[in-house]
Design a protein around this motif. Structure first.
Motif, PDB file in Angstrom:
ATOM      1  N   ALA A  50       5.213  10.145   5.494  1.00 21.79           N
ATOM      2  CA  ALA A  50       4.522   9.226   4.588  1.00 21.79           C
ATOM      3  C   ALA A  50       3.118   9.726   4.265  1.00 21.79           C
ATOM      4  CB  ALA A  50       4.447   7.832   5.207  1.00 21.79           C
ATOM      5  N   PRO A  51       2.655   9.574   3.022  1.00 29.07           N
ATOM      6  CA  PRO A  51       1.271   9.945   2.684  1.00 29.07           C
ATOM      7  C   PRO A  51       0.276   9.155   3.525  1.00 29.07           C
ATOM      8  CG  PRO A  51       2.573   9.533   0.698  1.00 29.07           C
ATOM      9  CD  PRO A  51       3.402   9.069   1.858  1.00 29.07           C
ATOM     10  N   LEU A  52      -0.857   9.765   3.801  1.00 22.31           N
ATOM     11  CA  LEU A  52      -1.872   9.102   4.608  1.00 22.31           C
ATOM     12  C   LEU A  52      -2.281   7.768   3.998  1.00 22.31           C
ATOM     13  CD1 LEU A  52      -3.906   9.113   6.967  1.00 22.31           C
ATOM     14  CD2 LEU A  52      -5.465  10.405   5.493  1.00 22.31           C
ATOM     15  N   ALA A  53      -2.418   7.703   2.695  1.00 20.18           N
ATOM     16  CA  ALA A  53      -2.827   6.455   2.041  1.00 20.18           C
ATOM     17  C   ALA A  53      -1.857   5.322   2.355  1.00 20.18           C
ATOM     18  CB  ALA A  53      -2.930   6.663   0.533  1.00 20.18           C
ATOM     19  N   ASP A  54      -0.552   5.629   2.412  1.00 20.98           N
ATOM     20  CA  ASP A  54       0.442   4.594   2.710  1.00 20.98           C
ATOM     21  C   ASP A  54       0.336   4.130   4.159  1.00 20.98           C
ATOM     22  OD1 ASP A  54       1.263   4.944   0.137  1.00 20.98           O
ATOM     23  OD2 ASP A  54       3.186   5.895   0.629  1.00 20.98           O
ATOM     24  N   VAL A  55       0.108   5.077   5.072  1.00 23.77           N
ATOM     25  CA  VAL A  55      -0.024   4.715   6.488  1.00 23.77           C
ATOM     26  C   VAL A  55      -1.250   3.831   6.690  1.00 23.77           C
ATOM     27  CG1 VAL A  55      -0.233   5.589   8.842  1.00 23.77           C
ATOM     28  CG2 VAL A  55       1.104   6.862   7.164  1.00 23.77           C
ATOM     29  N   VAL A  56      -2.346   4.177   6.024  1.00 27.87           N
ATOM     30  CA  VAL A  56      -3.566   3.378   6.134  1.00 27.87           C
ATOM     31  C   VAL A  56      -3.346   1.999   5.527  1.00 27.87           C
ATOM     32  CG1 VAL A  56      -5.979   3.208   5.409  1.00 27.87           C
ATOM     33  CG2 VAL A  56      -5.059   5.410   6.174  1.00 27.87           C
ATOM     34  N   ALA A  57      -2.700   1.941   4.353  1.00 26.89           N
ATOM     35  CA  ALA A  57      -2.449   0.657   3.686  1.00 26.89           C
ATOM     36  C   ALA A  57      -1.564  -0.257   4.518  1.00 26.89           C
ATOM     37  CB  ALA A  57      -1.824   0.902   2.320  1.00 26.89           C
ATOM     38  N   SER A  58      -0.683   0.341   5.324  1.00 29.26           N
ATOM     39  CA  SER A  58       0.205  -0.467   6.162  1.00 29.26           C
ATOM     40  C   SER A  58      -0.521  -1.100   7.335  1.00 29.26           C
ATOM     41  CB  SER A  58       1.351   0.403   6.694  1.00 29.26           C
ATOM     42  OG  SER A  58       0.885   1.296   7.706  1.00 29.26           O
TER      43      SER A  58
END
Length: 221
Positions: free
Chosen positions: A182-190
């Motif tokens: 998963a892209p870092l942005a998605d992991v952070v958003a989660s």
């Protein structure tokens, strides 16, 4: 070596090395001390599967053969701790190669517990150097400062917030952010990890780390 210690009883120097560090948990104790001294409780936290009496025995064994030694931490801790002697620190290349070899073998379960130190050392082993980045990591009460450059990855214990970017979260979630698809942005958003800094730079940093895939039998890497 104490007479009651198990030995392979061989003149092979590899067997001699395993006589010293081949007992179960011994090399993982060395792993947990590779980035600096720790008190017994911190060691126990980094090795959740080991029984207290076994950890005590392994520390005694490693201390007896000169791989581990005791020291007192400076104030405000002012408490006894364990650290690696020079012969213990010399095992760093062994741990790196075990990480690389293990990553190429099937069956690894990323859902099992991983300690902050274990994740840091795996990143040191798996980095593909490109550019220069500085990052701070905070996990389970431990903080690290990382510098990635053409020479690889340098890691030291530090205060939280060190570097152009910072990562914080549970070690297993952090491992997923570093090695997962998963892209870092998605992991952070989660909400699984917390990140401060430029997300583009953060993604470029994370992209430096890739686990090697298993090599099918009969094929070269």
């Amino acid at each position: 070596m104490a007479e009651n210690r198990k030995t392979y009883g061989e003149g092979c120097i590899a067997a001699h090395a395993l006589d010293l560090i081949g007992d179960r948990w011994a090399l993982l104790v060395v792993r947990e001390l590779m980035l600096g001294p720790k008190r017994f409780g911190a060691l126990r936290a980094g090795l959740p599967g080991v029984a207290t009496n076994i950890l005590t025995r392994r520390l005694e064994d490693l201390e007896r053969v000169g791989i581990v030694r005791r020291r007192s931490l400076p104030a405000p801790a002012s408490a006894p701790a364990y650290e690696l002697a020079a012969s213990g620190l010399a095992l760093a290349p062994v741990l790196r190669e075990l990480c690389r070899w293990g990553a190429a073998m099937p069956g690894h379960d990323p859902g099992l517990p991983i300690s902050p130190t274990a994740l840091m050392l795996s990143m040191e082993a798996m980095i593909r150097p490109a550019g220069r980045f500085t990052a701070g990591f905070e996990m389970a009460g431990e903080a690290f400062a990382l510098t990635a450059d053409a020479s690889g990855l340098q890691i030291r214990r530090s205060d939280a917030g060190t570097g152009e970017m910072s990562f914080a979260g549970h070690p297993n979630d952090m491992a997923s952010a570093i090695y997962g698809p998963a892209p870092l942005a998605d992991v952070v958003a989660s909400g699984r990890i917390r990140f401060t800094g430029d997300l583009g730079r953060g993604q470029a940093f994370v992209d430096l780390f890739r686990l090697r895939h298993p090599v099918p039998a009969g094929e070269d890497a």
